[in-house]
Scaffold this active site. Structure first.
Site, PDB file in Angstrom:
ATOM      1  N   MET A  85       0.765  -1.226   0.008  1.00 18.20           N
ATOM      2  CA  MET A  85       0.018  -0.058  -0.012  1.00 18.20           C
ATOM      3  C   MET A  85       0.833   1.207  -0.056  1.00 18.20           C
ATOM      4  O   MET A  85       1.942   1.284   0.594  1.00 18.20           O
ATOM      5  CB  MET A  85      -0.680   0.189   1.252  1.00 18.20           C
ATOM      6  CG  MET A  85      -1.885  -0.809   1.232  1.00 18.20           C
ATOM      7  SD  MET A  85      -2.879  -1.287   2.483  1.00 18.20           S
ATOM      8  CE  MET A  85      -2.796  -2.658   2.196  1.00 18.20           C
TER       9      MET A  85
ATOM     10  N   VAL B 284       2.309  -8.771   1.963  1.00 17.42           N
ATOM     11  CA  VAL B 284       1.495  -8.118   2.889  1.00 17.42           C
ATOM     12  C   VAL B 284       0.481  -7.182   2.175  1.00 17.42           C
ATOM     13  O   VAL B 284      -0.641  -6.943   2.601  1.00 17.42           O
ATOM     14  CB  VAL B 284       2.354  -7.056   3.774  1.00 17.42           C
ATOM     15  CG1 VAL B 284       1.833  -6.301   4.635  1.00 17.42           C
ATOM     16  CG2 VAL B 284       3.213  -7.851   4.709  1.00 17.42           C
ATOM     17  N   GLU B 285       0.989  -6.706   1.170  1.00 16.46           N
ATOM     18  CA  GLU B 285       0.406  -5.758   0.229  1.00 16.46           C
ATOM     19  C   GLU B 285      -0.688  -6.600  -0.582  1.00 16.46           C
ATOM     20  O   GLU B 285      -2.003  -5.855  -0.494  1.00 16.46           O
ATOM     21  CB  GLU B 285       0.985  -5.074  -0.618  1.00 16.46           C
ATOM     22  CG  GLU B 285       2.142  -3.792  -0.290  1.00 16.46           C
ATOM     23  CD  GLU B 285       1.360  -2.670   0.318  1.00 16.46           C
ATOM     24  OE1 GLU B 285      -0.020  -2.672  -0.155  1.00 16.46           O
ATOM     25  OE2 GLU B 285       2.110  -1.860   1.065  1.00 16.46           O
ATOM     26  N   SER B 286      -0.652  -7.535  -1.131  1.00 14.96           N
ATOM     27  CA  SER B 286      -1.479  -8.103  -2.001  1.00 14.96           C
ATOM     28  C   SER B 286      -1.466  -9.809  -2.049  1.00 14.96           C
ATOM     29  O   SER B 286      -2.097 -10.450  -2.721  1.00 14.96           O
ATOM     30  CB  SER B 286      -0.893  -7.713  -3.572  1.00 14.96           C
ATOM     31  OG  SER B 286       0.311  -8.140  -3.844  1.00 14.96           O
TER      32      SER B 286
ATOM     33  N   TYR C 170       0.875  -3.097  10.123  1.00 14.61           N
ATOM     34  CA  TYR C 170       1.394  -3.144   9.072  1.00 14.61           C
ATOM     35  C   TYR C 170       3.214  -3.680   9.113  1.00 14.61           C
ATOM     36  O   TYR C 170       3.386  -4.965   8.603  1.00 14.61           O
ATOM     37  CB  TYR C 170       1.507  -2.014   8.188  1.00 14.61           C
ATOM     38  CG  TYR C 170       2.210  -1.932   6.888  1.00 14.61           C
ATOM     39  CD1 TYR C 170       1.387  -2.623   5.730  1.00 14.61           C
ATOM     40  CD2 TYR C 170       3.510  -1.493   6.370  1.00 14.61           C
ATOM     41  CE1 TYR C 170       2.053  -2.532   4.336  1.00 14.61           C
ATOM     42  CE2 TYR C 170       3.802  -1.586   5.307  1.00 14.61           C
ATOM     43  CZ  TYR C 170       3.148  -1.981   4.073  1.00 14.61           C
ATOM     44  OH  TYR C 170       3.358  -1.912   2.448  1.00 14.61           O
TER      45      TYR C 170
END
Length: 500
Positions: free
Chosen positions: A1, A160-162, A265
């Site tokens: 992100m 983590v992002e996608s 995060y």
């Protein structure tokens, strides 16, 4: 992100709950002639920004790489980045071993790390799907991370992002492996147009993300703050630092006031690092990934159908799209997509079949609508269903179709109108406002969108609108909305003939 709000993904196909409230859809990388790296962004100057050493690795001998300590660190920060020597004398056969050797970030001591460790360890199927998708892209990302002298933990950030889904899309319109929102994508020279969106391009988005992260590290001299800025935005983190500094409080990651999403995060990345560092300790089995290039690139012809490109490469359309997820249309335009990404062992096949082919490379043609044109007439004239014509051109209920509008039409005499459209990216529409109830369908091996739509008596167009569908994979979750049934009023009132 890339910004704080860019983490809430709309796909109904994921199973990972998080502090971010994100859901990630499923989709399932030689001699490399790779795209040029995107130049680092111009970040706003800060009076309090610490000076830092360049991230170019200092090579003391051919068998080691030193990730340097920055010259100065953010006030109040702990000694988070100790010098770390990576022994590269013996190349690893397994890419996971290579990644472990390059771990160089200081560990984050937070209870949230344990929470995420337990969650990931309890979801072996989710981890297996994520690892399976990462096989296509991870080698290239690790190469680029090491080339910049960055810790190899950064190569895990798409988890983590996608969840390594290049088709992942959020309610904040973040897209791709690295989840760039449109404005940040433009800031990093990622082209977004009718033909393609480089936020989903594996090579372009990876270079942009790493350049951005490297610039953030130069800004703070601390990887945890750099990661927080990638998620929250450097302005948000900068304000938190200034607030703590004014109050005489520490300004390291754990002591800053940030949204709960950003608070969770870095612990997610730390948890994944810990599991990959010692999978046996968590009862996790990681499938080995060869430490060798997965993909290579070839120049794209002036225009070529996605199906024909897959045929030349002797691979499935779905696998081709997984390596070229930036494409928006059923044909690839060379001027807008200059490189075609192929498995390294399919490049020769593609070139040989392309050279031997003497027919048109595309069964679609560009057309500019004129006065008196409408989609129904054009669809009938070119032998394609209106719904399929809209889907091929990304036309939704909000699209203004009028004279001057450009669209793709099947070439007369071609089979484009009759063939199923390749499952390229299609921006998901918000779920219906009328709540008739919804159910989840878990995709089984061999199932297709058409078969699932027939089973639930809905259109494939509706399935594509309700879900962010790229490539169907076993275990993927699709949400199915059913039309609301008319209900009788709770207290029916009898109406006389006179009242009628």
């Amino acid at each position: 992100m890339v910004l704080a709000a860019a983490c809430t993904l709309t796909s109904a196909c994921s199973q990972i709950p998080s502090v971010q409230d994100s859901t990630v859809g499923d989709s399932s990388p030689a001699p490399l002639t790779l795209g040029l790296p995107v130049p680092p962004p111009a970040l706003p100057s800060r009076a309090a920004a610490p000076a830092s050493a360049p991230l170019t690795p200092a090579v003391s001998n051919p068998g080691s790489v030193v990730v340097p300590q920055p010259a100065a660190k953010t006030e109040g920060a702990k000694n988070l980045e100790p010098p770390h020597t990576v022994d590269l004398a013996r190349p690893a056969d397994d890419l996971w071993d290579r990644i472990r050797q390059g771990f160089a970030m200081s560990d984050l001591d937070s209870p949230l790390v344990g929470v995420r460790e337990r969650w990931y360890a309890s979801q072996p199927e989710y981890l297996a799907r994520m690892v399976e998708r990462s096989k296509l892209y991870l080698y290239y990302i690790v190469e680029e991370v090491e080339r910049r002298g960055m810790p190899t933990e950064i190569a895990l950030l798409p988890m983590v992002e996608s969840a390594f889904n290049p088709m992942a899309y959020s309610r904040s319109h973040a897209s791709g492996l690295w989840q760039f929102i449109p404005s940040t994508g433009k800031r990093h020279q990622l082209t977004q147009n009718w033909w393609a969106d480089e936020r989903r391009d594996v090579i372009a988005s990876t270079n942009a993300a790493l350049d951005y992260l490297q610039a953030l590290y130069d800004l703070y001299g601390d990887w945890h703050l750099a990661l927080a800025s990638y998620n929250f935005g450097e302005n948000g983190v900068g304000r938190s630092i200034e607030r703590n500094r004014a109050r005489g409080l520490p300004t390291d990651y754990l002591n800053l006031k940030m949204p709960s999403e950003t608070r969770g995060y870095v612990p997610k990345l730390q948890a994944l690092k810990n599991i990959i560092a010692n999978p046996d300790a968590f009862g996790v089995s990681l499938e080995a990934i060869p430490n060798e290039p997965y993909f290579a690139t070839v120049p794209t012809p002036t225009a070529i159908d996605i199906r024909l490109a897959a045929k030349f490469a002797e691979m499935s359309v779905e696998d081709l799209i997984a390596l070229n997820p930036a494409v928006n249309r059923p044909m690839i335009s060379g001027p807008h997509t200059q490189s075609l990404v192929l498995p390294a062992d399919r490049v020769d096949n593609f070139q040989r079949n392309l050279d031997a082919y003497d027919q048109p490379l595309t069964s679609w043609q560009a057309y500019t609508m004129k006065h008196g044109d409408n989609l129904d007439k054009l669809a009938a004239k070119h032998g394609i269903a209106v719904s399929k014509l809209k889907l091929a051109n990304g036309i939704t209920s909000k699209t203004r179709v009028k004279p001057g509008f450009e669209l793709l039409l099947p070439v007369k005499g071609s089979s484009a109108g009759a063939e199923p459209l390749p499952a390229v990216f299609r921006q998901p529409a918000p779920p219906p406002t009328r709540r008739g109830g919804g159910s989840i369908h878990i995709v089984r091996k061999g199932e297709t969108l058409y078969g699932i739509s027939r089973r639930y008596h809905v259109s494939t167009d509706s399935l594509l609108r309700w879900n962010h569908v790229g490539v169907l994979t076993t275990g993927q979750r699709l949400i199915i909305y059913r039309p609301a049934k008319a209900r009788k009023p709770a207290n029916p009132v009898k109406v006389s003939a006179v009242q009628k």
